[in-house]
Write an enzyme that holds these catalytic residues in place. Structure first.
Site, PDB file in Angstrom:
ATOM      1  N   GLU A 189       0.832  -1.212   0.000  1.00  0.00           N
ATOM      2  CA  GLU A 189       0.000   0.000   0.000  1.00  0.00           C
ATOM      3  C   GLU A 189       0.866   1.260   0.000  1.00  0.00           C
ATOM      4  O   GLU A 189       0.509   2.268  -0.609  1.00  0.00           O
ATOM      5  CB  GLU A 189      -0.959  -0.009   1.192  1.00  0.00           C
ATOM      6  CG  GLU A 189      -1.799  -1.279   1.340  1.00  0.00           C
ATOM      7  CD  GLU A 189      -2.466  -1.749   0.056  1.00  0.00           C
ATOM      8  OE1 GLU A 189      -2.767  -0.913  -0.818  1.00  0.00           O
ATOM      9  OE2 GLU A 189      -2.671  -2.976  -0.088  1.00  0.00           O
TER      10      GLU A 189
ATOM     11  N   TYR B 147      -1.395  -7.870 -11.093  1.00  0.00           N
ATOM     12  CA  TYR B 147      -0.337  -7.789 -10.080  1.00  0.00           C
ATOM     13  C   TYR B 147       0.901  -8.570 -10.526  1.00  0.00           C
ATOM     14  O   TYR B 147       2.006  -8.018 -10.619  1.00  0.00           O
ATOM     15  CB  TYR B 147      -0.828  -8.378  -8.753  1.00  0.00           C
ATOM     16  CG  TYR B 147      -1.929  -7.631  -8.063  1.00  0.00           C
ATOM     17  CD1 TYR B 147      -1.674  -6.859  -6.931  1.00  0.00           C
ATOM     18  CD2 TYR B 147      -3.241  -7.715  -8.508  1.00  0.00           C
ATOM     19  CE1 TYR B 147      -2.694  -6.185  -6.272  1.00  0.00           C
ATOM     20  CE2 TYR B 147      -4.266  -7.037  -7.866  1.00  0.00           C
ATOM     21  CZ  TYR B 147      -3.992  -6.272  -6.741  1.00  0.00           C
ATOM     22  OH  TYR B 147      -4.994  -5.603  -6.101  1.00  0.00           O
TER      23      TYR B 147
END
Length: 614
Positions: A308, A395
């Site tokens: 994050e 991803y």
């Protein structure tokens, strides 16, 4: 109409919104927000302006300067993915004021009753706007192409407090003036004795999906000079554990700055949400949202924080222009996360991460074998709900593409390229072609060394992708192979293993095994009781597919205690695909009983799984 995004009614010929001012009255008794939204456009506009909404009740739309009504219409049949289009007729205005209320079923909001919280005495609400759910909180051009600044005046019960993906300005008593645009009933409630106002401002332009807030009885711990970790104040054990788990956050921020340039968002605070939060983490600027399942007691949860944090540069500073280019957010961020982890936690841990990702990418190829479009980095999503096709492909295939470029030019040269890329496009939303043009301009001849079109538009995993190599990775894969021959790892062989090693081991076992083998493995290592949900869920998946019915109770307990979609998708899919009537019935019954504890996004994902397989 020239659409800018397959998931939005936004017209590319219209001026984009640059700023939104919101007044929000949170009514916990009805799970509704009564609101006004002042939208400012990039330029005056005459004609029909299209905005996205979902399950929003519009009261009035005004010209804020003259207070005259602006004609508008709402599509009568909502699109199942995009929601409802609101069309507003403008005659030279650059601002419009919308008075409206949200729905109790708003897809971005989860309202928790007191009994669903740690304290059992105060309610809680939080948002999850990615990918296309901001439109259920306020009418907007809900596309990453429209970056907005915003300010918020939020009226909440005085017993609660609020946090946002924005700078907190102050907490104060409500004033009558700020309620003048709300309906009479709400205006009278606005200044109630038991109400307070929290003010926030976001001064940097962000995509709407990064709009976020949470309201509850919150407490915090200081874990660094620019980081607090928040959770429910009654959840003392969660706060204490989070303080330890995320103690190294400042060091990660410093390493991120060395790699990618200055941190642009001032604060990097963390909010540990209730167990129903549907993701591992959400990169809301200034206030990252986290599931409590990332707190494992061994600091490995900090890797989610690293991911994050990495979004602070790739995703939040530079953003995909729409979800068809989602790999630009997640591929770069997965690469950046592993670079940070490599420095802070060591190369072996980063390689284990890569190995788990490699296994996950191969599993996704199997999942999408009948829908190969979803194995492309740049893919078509017309008529596709982004929540339904959410996967590890952007991803992990995205990471492999970024790594392939680094392997071609060398790390030193790639680091320079990456810093220049971030500096060039910060606070912009771009597409894949823009990135490829920049790549070819700054690394001349790269297209002769790497098949860029195959990587971005081809299906499957390219032949020049990289399976990780390290002693620990190779050893774990070898032990997983031995299990297929009936040999269980010895206690000496796993003495140093933590959650990641076990996850990699379990994910490389056969999809199903002899039930006696599975039971024996758990009897020795207690995997079904692991504090790491990745380990627990990987083992329970194996138990389901191996017909080990003695674990059905633990599966039910797990599905009723967490709402993270990673685990829900894995276990509900395993039950639905198990082949037996008992497992299918069990899946339906658990969902019926647990449904209201899940976030609306997670509810939709599970419904999609059950409708597909049952």
């Amino acid at each position: 109409m020239a659409p800018i995004d397959p998931h939005s009614f936004t017209d590319s010929s219209h001026p984009l919104t640059t700023h939104i001012s919101l007044s929000l009255y949170l009514d916990f008794s009805t799970s509704v927000i009564h609101s006004s939204a002042l939208l400012t456009l990039s330029s005056p506009f005459s004609g029909d302006l299209s905005l996205d909404t979902r399950s929003i009740s519009i009261t009035t739309i005004l010209d804020p300067k003259t207070h005259t009504l602006l004609p508008h219409s709402l599509s009568s049949n909502p699109d199942p993915i995009k929601g409802s289009e609101i069309v507003i007729s403008l005659t030279g205005q650059s601002q419009l004021l919308i008075l409206y209320s949200t729905s109790p079923s708003a897809s971005a909001l989860q309202w928790l009753s007191p009994i669903q919280t740690f304290s059992k005495s105060h309610p809680y609400v939080y948002t999850q706007c990615q990918a296309i759910h901001a439109r259920s909180i306020f009418p907007c051009q809900d596309t990453p192409a429209a970056r907005i600044r915003y300010d918020v005046v939020m009226n909440i019960p005085s017993s609660l407090s609020a946090v946002m993906s924005a700078r907190h300005v102050r907490r104060r008593l409500p004033s009558l003036e700020e309620a003048k645009h709300l309906d009479d009933v709400t205006a009278s409630l606005w200044r109630g004795e038991d109400r307070v106002v929290e003010e926030f401002v976001m001064e940097q332009p962000i995509p709407p999906y990064l709009f976020a807030f949470a309201v509850g009885e919150l407490g915090f711990r200081e874990v660094g000079p620019r980081t607090r970790v928040y959770a429910e104040s009654a959840a003392v054990e969660v706060l204490d554990a989070a303080e330890l788990e995320f103690a190294g956050t400042e060091e990660m921020i410093k390493q991120g700055e060395k790699l990618f340039g200055g941190y642009e968002w001032e604060r990097f605070d963390l909010l540990v949400l209730p167990p129903s939060f549907p993701y591992g983490g959400m990169e809301n600027p200034r206030m990252v949202f986290l599931t409590p399942t990332v707190i494992k007691g061994d600091a490995s949860g900090a890797q989610v924080v690293a991911h994050e944090l990495a979004h602070s540069w790739t995703g939040n500073l530079i953003t995909n222009i729409n979800n068809e280019h989602f790999w630009l957010n997640e591929g770069f961020t997965t690469y950046a996360e592993r670079r940070i982890v490599e420095v802070v936690q060591g190369e072996d841990i980063a390689t284990l991460n890569m190995g788990i990702g490699w296994r996950g990418l191969n599993d996704e190829m199997e999942r999408f074998k009948d829908n190969l479009e979803c194995t492309k980095l740049k893919n078509k999503q017309d008529g596709v709900d982004p929540d339904d096709v959410y996967s590890q492909v952007p991803y992990e295939k995205g990471f492999q593409f970024v790594l392939r470029i680094e392997r071609q030019v060398g790390r030193t040269a790639f680091d320079e390229f990456l810093k220049k890329y971030i500096a060039t496009f910060k606070f912009k939303s771009i597409d894949t072609d823009t990135f490829l043009d920049f790549l070819k301009a700054n690394i001349p001849g790269i297209e002769k060394e790497i098949n860029l079109q195959m990587w971005t538009e081809g299906v499957g995993i390219p032949e020049d992708a990289y399976e990780p190599v390290s002693a620990i990775y190779t050893k774990i894969i070898s032990l997983a192979e031995e299990f297929k021959q009936g040999k269980m790892p010895s206690e000496d062989e796993v003495a140093e293993w933590k959650g990641q090693e076990w996850e990699l081991y379990l994910e490389n076992l056969p999809k199903s095994c002899e039930p006696s083998q599975v039971v024996a493995l758990d009897k020795r290592y207690r995997l079904a009781e692991s504090k790491s949900y990745e380990v627990k869920v990987s083992f329970l998946k194996l138990a389901i597919s191996s017909k080990c019915k003695e674990y059905h109770g633990e599966v039910e307990k797990t599905l009723k205690s967490v709402g993270r979609m990673l685990y829900l998708r894995a276990l509900f899919t395993a039950l639905a695909q198990a082949g037996g009537t008992e497992e299918k019935q069990m899946a339906k019954q658990i969902f019926a009983e647990a449904r209201e504890t899940y976030h609306p996004i997670a509810q939709g994902v599970v419904e999609s799984i059950l409708s597909k397989y049952i």
